[in-house]
Design an enzyme around this catalytic site. Structure first.
Site, PDB file in Angstrom:
ATOM      1  N   LYS A  67       6.457  -4.472  -3.473  1.00 19.25           N
ATOM      2  CA  LYS A  67       7.884  -4.216  -3.279  1.00 19.25           C
ATOM      3  C   LYS A  67       8.283  -4.375  -1.831  1.00 19.25           C
ATOM      4  O   LYS A  67       9.356  -4.873  -1.515  1.00 19.25           O
ATOM      5  CB  LYS A  67       8.172  -2.798  -3.767  1.00 19.25           C
ATOM      6  CG  LYS A  67       9.617  -2.392  -3.671  1.00 19.25           C
ATOM      7  CD  LYS A  67      10.370  -2.923  -4.848  1.00 19.25           C
ATOM      8  CE  LYS A  67      11.849  -2.750  -4.707  1.00 19.25           C
ATOM      9  NZ  LYS A  67      12.562  -3.856  -5.364  1.00 19.25           N
ATOM     10  N   GLU A 104       8.590 -14.751 -10.425  1.00 16.06           N
ATOM     11  CA  GLU A 104       7.984 -13.478  -9.991  1.00 16.06           C
ATOM     12  C   GLU A 104       7.386 -12.700 -11.157  1.00 16.06           C
ATOM     13  O   GLU A 104       6.302 -12.145 -11.037  1.00 16.06           O
ATOM     14  CB  GLU A 104       9.057 -12.565  -9.370  1.00 16.06           C
ATOM     15  CG  GLU A 104       9.331 -12.786  -7.920  1.00 16.06           C
ATOM     16  CD  GLU A 104      10.396 -11.812  -7.404  1.00 16.06           C
ATOM     17  OE1 GLU A 104      10.199 -11.278  -6.314  1.00 16.06           O
ATOM     18  OE2 GLU A 104      11.425 -11.598  -8.071  1.00 16.06           O
ATOM     19  N   ARG A 118       4.333  -0.215  -4.594  1.00 15.86           N
ATOM     20  CA  ARG A 118       4.025  -0.767  -3.271  1.00 15.86           C
ATOM     21  C   ARG A 118       2.740  -1.601  -3.264  1.00 15.86           C
ATOM     22  O   ARG A 118       2.460  -2.314  -2.297  1.00 15.86           O
ATOM     23  CB  ARG A 118       3.873   0.364  -2.256  1.00 15.86           C
ATOM     24  CG  ARG A 118       5.118   1.187  -2.063  1.00 15.86           C
ATOM     25  CD  ARG A 118       4.864   2.298  -1.079  1.00 15.86           C
ATOM     26  NE  ARG A 118       4.626   1.792   0.256  1.00 15.86           N
ATOM     27  CZ  ARG A 118       5.562   1.541   1.149  1.00 15.86           C
ATOM     28  NH1 ARG A 118       6.818   1.743   0.843  1.00 15.86           N
ATOM     29  NH2 ARG A 118       5.257   1.101   2.334  1.00 15.86           N
ATOM     30  N   CYS A 137       0.829  -1.196   0.000  1.00 17.59           N
ATOM     31  CA  CYS A 137       0.000   0.000   0.000  1.00 17.59           C
ATOM     32  C   CYS A 137       0.871   1.257   0.000  1.00 17.59           C
ATOM     33  O   CYS A 137       1.834   1.352   0.741  1.00 17.59           O
ATOM     34  CB  CYS A 137      -0.953   0.095   1.190  1.00 17.59           C
ATOM     35  SG  CYS A 137      -2.138  -1.225   1.267  1.00 17.59           S
ATOM     36  N   LYS A 153      13.401 -14.885  -9.760  1.00 23.33           N
ATOM     37  CA  LYS A 153      13.155 -13.782 -10.707  1.00 23.33           C
ATOM     38  C   LYS A 153      12.180 -14.221 -11.791  1.00 23.33           C
ATOM     39  O   LYS A 153      11.252 -13.497 -12.144  1.00 23.33           O
ATOM     40  CB  LYS A 153      14.455 -13.316 -11.381  1.00 23.33           C
ATOM     41  CG  LYS A 153      15.421 -12.494 -10.588  1.00 23.33           C
ATOM     42  CD  LYS A 153      14.984 -11.096 -10.257  1.00 23.33           C
ATOM     43  CE  LYS A 153      14.146 -11.050  -9.027  1.00 23.33           C
ATOM     44  NZ  LYS A 153      14.732 -10.991  -7.733  1.00 23.33           N
ATOM     45  N   TRP A 159      -2.436  -2.789  -1.772  1.00 21.60           N
ATOM     46  CA  TRP A 159      -2.073  -4.212  -1.884  1.00 21.60           C
ATOM     47  C   TRP A 159      -2.902  -4.899  -0.810  1.00 21.60           C
ATOM     48  O   TRP A 159      -2.682  -4.709   0.376  1.00 21.60           O
ATOM     49  CB  TRP A 159      -0.575  -4.385  -1.636  1.00 21.60           C
ATOM     50  CG  TRP A 159      -0.073  -5.777  -1.877  1.00 21.60           C
ATOM     51  CD1 TRP A 159       0.356  -6.285  -3.065  1.00 21.60           C
ATOM     52  CD2 TRP A 159       0.087  -6.822  -0.910  1.00 21.60           C
ATOM     53  NE1 TRP A 159       0.761  -7.590  -2.892  1.00 21.60           N
ATOM     54  CE2 TRP A 159       0.605  -7.945  -1.588  1.00 21.60           C
ATOM     55  CE3 TRP A 159      -0.161  -6.920   0.458  1.00 21.60           C
ATOM     56  CZ2 TRP A 159       0.871  -9.147  -0.939  1.00 21.60           C
ATOM     57  CZ3 TRP A 159       0.100  -8.122   1.100  1.00 21.60           C
ATOM     58  CH2 TRP A 159       0.617  -9.219   0.406  1.00 21.60           C
ATOM     59  N   GLU A 173      17.987 -17.520  -6.837  1.00 26.46           N
ATOM     60  CA  GLU A 173      17.599 -16.159  -7.197  1.00 26.46           C
ATOM     61  C   GLU A 173      17.133 -16.099  -8.655  1.00 26.46           C
ATOM     62  O   GLU A 173      16.155 -15.421  -8.972  1.00 26.46           O
ATOM     63  CB  GLU A 173      18.771 -15.201  -6.922  1.00 26.46           C
ATOM     64  CG  GLU A 173      18.581 -13.752  -7.316  1.00 26.46           C
ATOM     65  CD  GLU A 173      17.393 -13.058  -6.661  1.00 26.46           C
ATOM     66  OE1 GLU A 173      16.770 -13.620  -5.742  1.00 26.46           O
ATOM     67  OE2 GLU A 173      17.051 -11.940  -7.104  1.00 26.46           O
TER      68      GLU A 173
HETATM   69  C1  G6P Z   1       9.100  -8.558  -1.293  1.00 24.53           C
HETATM   70  C2  G6P Z   1       9.725  -8.086  -2.584  1.00 24.53           C
HETATM   71  C3  G6P Z   1      11.041  -8.819  -2.833  1.00 24.53           C
HETATM   72  C4  G6P Z   1      11.968  -8.650  -1.638  1.00 24.53           C
HETATM   73  C5  G6P Z   1      11.304  -9.076  -0.338  1.00 24.53           C
HETATM   74  C6  G6P Z   1      12.127  -8.665   0.873  1.00 24.53           C
HETATM   75  O1  G6P Z   1       8.690  -9.874  -1.431  1.00 24.53           O
HETATM   76  O2  G6P Z   1       8.848  -8.299  -3.673  1.00 24.53           O
HETATM   77  O3  G6P Z   1      11.667  -8.311  -3.998  1.00 24.53           O
HETATM   78  O4  G6P Z   1      13.127  -9.409  -1.848  1.00 24.53           O
HETATM   79  O5  G6P Z   1      10.030  -8.447  -0.196  1.00 24.53           O
HETATM   80  O6  G6P Z   1      12.170  -7.261   0.904  1.00 24.53           O
HETATM   81  P1  G6P Z   1      13.278  -6.419   1.632  1.00 24.53           P
HETATM   82  O7  G6P Z   1      12.882  -4.988   1.395  1.00 24.53           O
HETATM   83  O8  G6P Z   1      13.249  -6.795   3.076  1.00 24.53           O
HETATM   84  O9  G6P Z   1      14.585  -6.758   0.996  1.00 24.53           O
END
Ligand code: G6P
Length: 612
Positions: free
Chosen positions: A607, A492, A27, A2, A489, A73, A485
């Site tokens: 995010k 996602e 967000r 959000c 990716k 969100w 990773e």
């Molecule tokens: C969300 C995002 C990811 C991120 C994760 C942890 O799931 O979509 O891209 O890796 O949160 O976020 P942070 O800000 O703690 O790295």
């Protein structure tokens, strides 16, 4: 998780609010809404994106110099019109926007329902605004008092902005657990979930602390208090962010821009911290706690998502170079598992946003048990950065694309510098390797630049695989987290099912999936377990799997076996993740674009996850 935005001042609010929402859309983007006050309190909201809201309001009264806006969100209630924010109070004289979760909304809702209040949505937020209005009417309270009294009754997390028809010259804001920033202009204020939508108007901001609220007037200074009514003095930060860093700069997507920024962002992570000539690493932010790290018996790394993958690379680095035992924990598991934490443990929390609720809670838990907490965050002044004893910012610059790219390589860069620095002080790394590695680290930005040249080749490979349903990613040692990773990716942003696995572990399950339609991405760089990975490639080939191999430049052995080969420059084994991740980011990006996916705003994701 959000995005909230508020404006009060002399200008027309709507264009400012909508621009703010566009900048915060990363967000959350399942519904959007706005409330504007100009005599009447007009509220417009819709399921969908900010662009849908913008279409919806055409032809309606969007005048007013005070307003609030929200991009959602969903947590409570499915994403639809009725659950979109803002939410009106029962009389429709007030409205609220909220980021967070009111955990005790259930009993509060029952109580309010019993008193005859009707609810139009399934949200926890609507309960809060009903409660505020109820207190205002029954206690004869001012808006500020009513918000304060309501907040003292709620359990949970919130960043809120309240607007009221009866108080046309103020907005009330409050925060606990979810971020909130107030930008200070000349006779105007901007309120947002983060500073990115504010920088184009002002660089002077106040970050609210937990359990603080502010009365934000149209003119004059803000009045900052705690929710227990203790007066506070606002501390004004001057932001360094440039507007250009939060715009696409000619790239079709933020994600691609951020992938291409990595030579620069990795350099920024190292800037002033690595002195090759003198053979010194100095991480100013951890200096006072470095001895604790040197002497610690064990390290625990806590993180979520991509940051957790960076943490896994950190485990290999600290064990390999500094000879410290390391455990890497999903913050969400760690915090609820009654973990054993000792005072001589060092806990490293990794978070791009610095706001991830589970990581923050893990930090608080470990801190309460007496451990030393080190943060690796990207967002300056974020909650995790403030909660930790010490830390190193990654300095990757704002990351807008929801799929994390440059933040990952920046985190790995910091972990590399930390591990090397601690290893040197513990005497666990031979001098010659230390100095060789420093030189290799310094060369990484240039090698990332060379790695990016594989882009066109990856576009061609992506065309061949855009329609497959599954992908397998394999790696060993330092390349195992890279495989995880790469798979993350892809799933996602392209919604293709992908699994990352340790290459040898494949025999214990995923090998059953392999047939002539299964692309298998293998990170098979020289050194480490190279020969073993070569054997794993043969195991895949024997079952007719399709090999896409990431190899060290000039590798003929894997070239002869693989269907597609992507070369990266040679570097120290411990630094390969910084290079090998780049082609995997590009592969996921191009496949997602070819499939017509919205790469910067993938479905269901956000995010920054500020709810648990
Ligand atoms: C969300 C995002 C990811 C991120 C994760 C942890 O799931 O979509 O891209 O890796 O949160 O976020 P942070 O800000 O703690 O790295």
């Amino acid at each position: 998780m959000c995005g909230i935005f508020g404006y009060i001042g002399q200008r027309e609010a709507y264009p400012i609010l909508v621009k703010g929402l566009y900048r915060l859309e990363y967000r959350g983007y399942d519904s959007a809404g706005v409330a504007l006050l100009n005599g009447s309190l007009n509220l417009y909201k819709t399921q969908g994106k900010v662009s849908d809201l913008n279409k919806l309001v055409q032809g309606n009264d969007i005048s007013g110099t005070i307003g609030i806006a929200h991009t959602r969100w969903a947590t409570h209630g499915e994403p639809n019109y009725k659950n979109a924010h803002p939410h009106y109070s029962p009389s429709q004289k007030m409205a609220i926007i909220h980021n967070g979760i009111i955990e005790n909304y259930g009993p509060l809702k029952v109580e309010l329902s019993n008193r005859g209040y009707l609810f139009r949505s399934d949200t926890d937020t609507e309960v809060l605004i009903h409660l505020i209005e109820d207190i205002r009417l029954n206690e004869g309270a001012t808006l500020e008092e009513a918000v304060r009294m309501a907040l003292n009754q709620v359990v949970g997390a919130y960043a809120i902005v309240v607007i009221s028809k009866e108080d046309p010259d103020q907005l009330i804001v409050a925060k606990k657990g979810s971020p909130l920033v107030i930008g200070i202009g000349k006779d105007e204020y901007f309120i947002a979930s983060d500073a990115s939508p504010i920088v184009e108007y002002t660089k002077d901001v106040v970050y609210l602390e937990d359990e603080e609220m502010a009365i934000v007037p149209r003119k004059g200074p803000i009045d900052l208090k705690t929710i227990r009514n203790q007066q506070k003095t606002p501390y004004i930060h001057h932001l360094e962010i440039q507007l250009s860093s939060i715009e696409k700069g000619g790239f079709p997507h933020f994600m691609l821009k951020e992938i291409y920024e990595q030579p620069r962002s990795i350099k920024d992570s190292m800037r002033g911290r690595l002195n090759l000539k003198q053979g010194i690493i100095s991480l100013g932010g951890i200096i006072d706690y470095e001895q604790k790290m040197v002497n610690c018996k064990r390290m625990i790394i806590v993180a979520c998502g991509t940051s957790w993958h960076a943490g896994l690379v950190g485990e290999y680095l600290f064990e390999d170079l500094a000879r410290i035992p390391v455990e890497v924990e999903y913050a969400s598991e760690f915090r609820y598992r009654n973990p054993v934490i000792n005072e001589d443990d060092v806990v490293i929390a990794i978070s791009q946003s610095g706001e991830t609720a589970d990581t923050l809670a893990a930090v608080e838990l470990a801190k309460s048990k007496g451990a030393t907490i080190i943060g690796i965050c990207n967002v300056v002044g974020s909650s995790i950065a403030r909660e930790t004893h010490a830390g190193s910012y990654t300095h990757a610059g704002p990351e807008i694309g929801v799929a994390s790219t440059k933040a990952f390589t920046a985190q790995v860069t910091i972990l590399t510098l930390m591990a090397l620095s601690i290893a040197q002080k513990r005497g666990s790394i031979p001098r010659s390797r230390f100095h060789q590695m420093l030189a290799e680290v310094e060369a990484i930005p240039e090698k990332v630049m060379q790695t990016l040249k594989v882009n066109d080749q990856i576009v061609e490979i992506s065309k061949k695989f855009q329609n497959v349903r599954n992908f397998l990613y394999l790696g060993r040692g330092y390349n195992f987290p890279v495989a995880l990773e790469g798979a993350l990716k892809l799933k996602e942003i392209s919604y293709i099912h992908a699994e990352g696995y340790p290459a040898a572990e494949m025999k214990h399950g995923p090998i059953a999936l392999i047939d002539e339609e299964m692309p298998v991405v293998v990170i098979a760089t020289k050194k480490g377990s190279y020969e073993k990975v070569v054997s794993n490639i043969q195991e895949v080939k024997a079952r007719k799997g399709i090999i896409i191999a990431i190899v060290t430049k000039g590798d003929q052995i894997v070239r002869d076996m693989a269907d597609h080969v992507i070369e990266i420059p040679e570097t120290d084994e411990a630094l390969v993740p910084l290079l090998a991740t780049i082609p995997l980011q590009l592969l996921s990006y191009h496949i997602a674009v070819l499939r017509g996916c919205n790469v910067d705003q993938p479905r269901n994701l956000a995010k920054s996850v500020t709810v648990e």
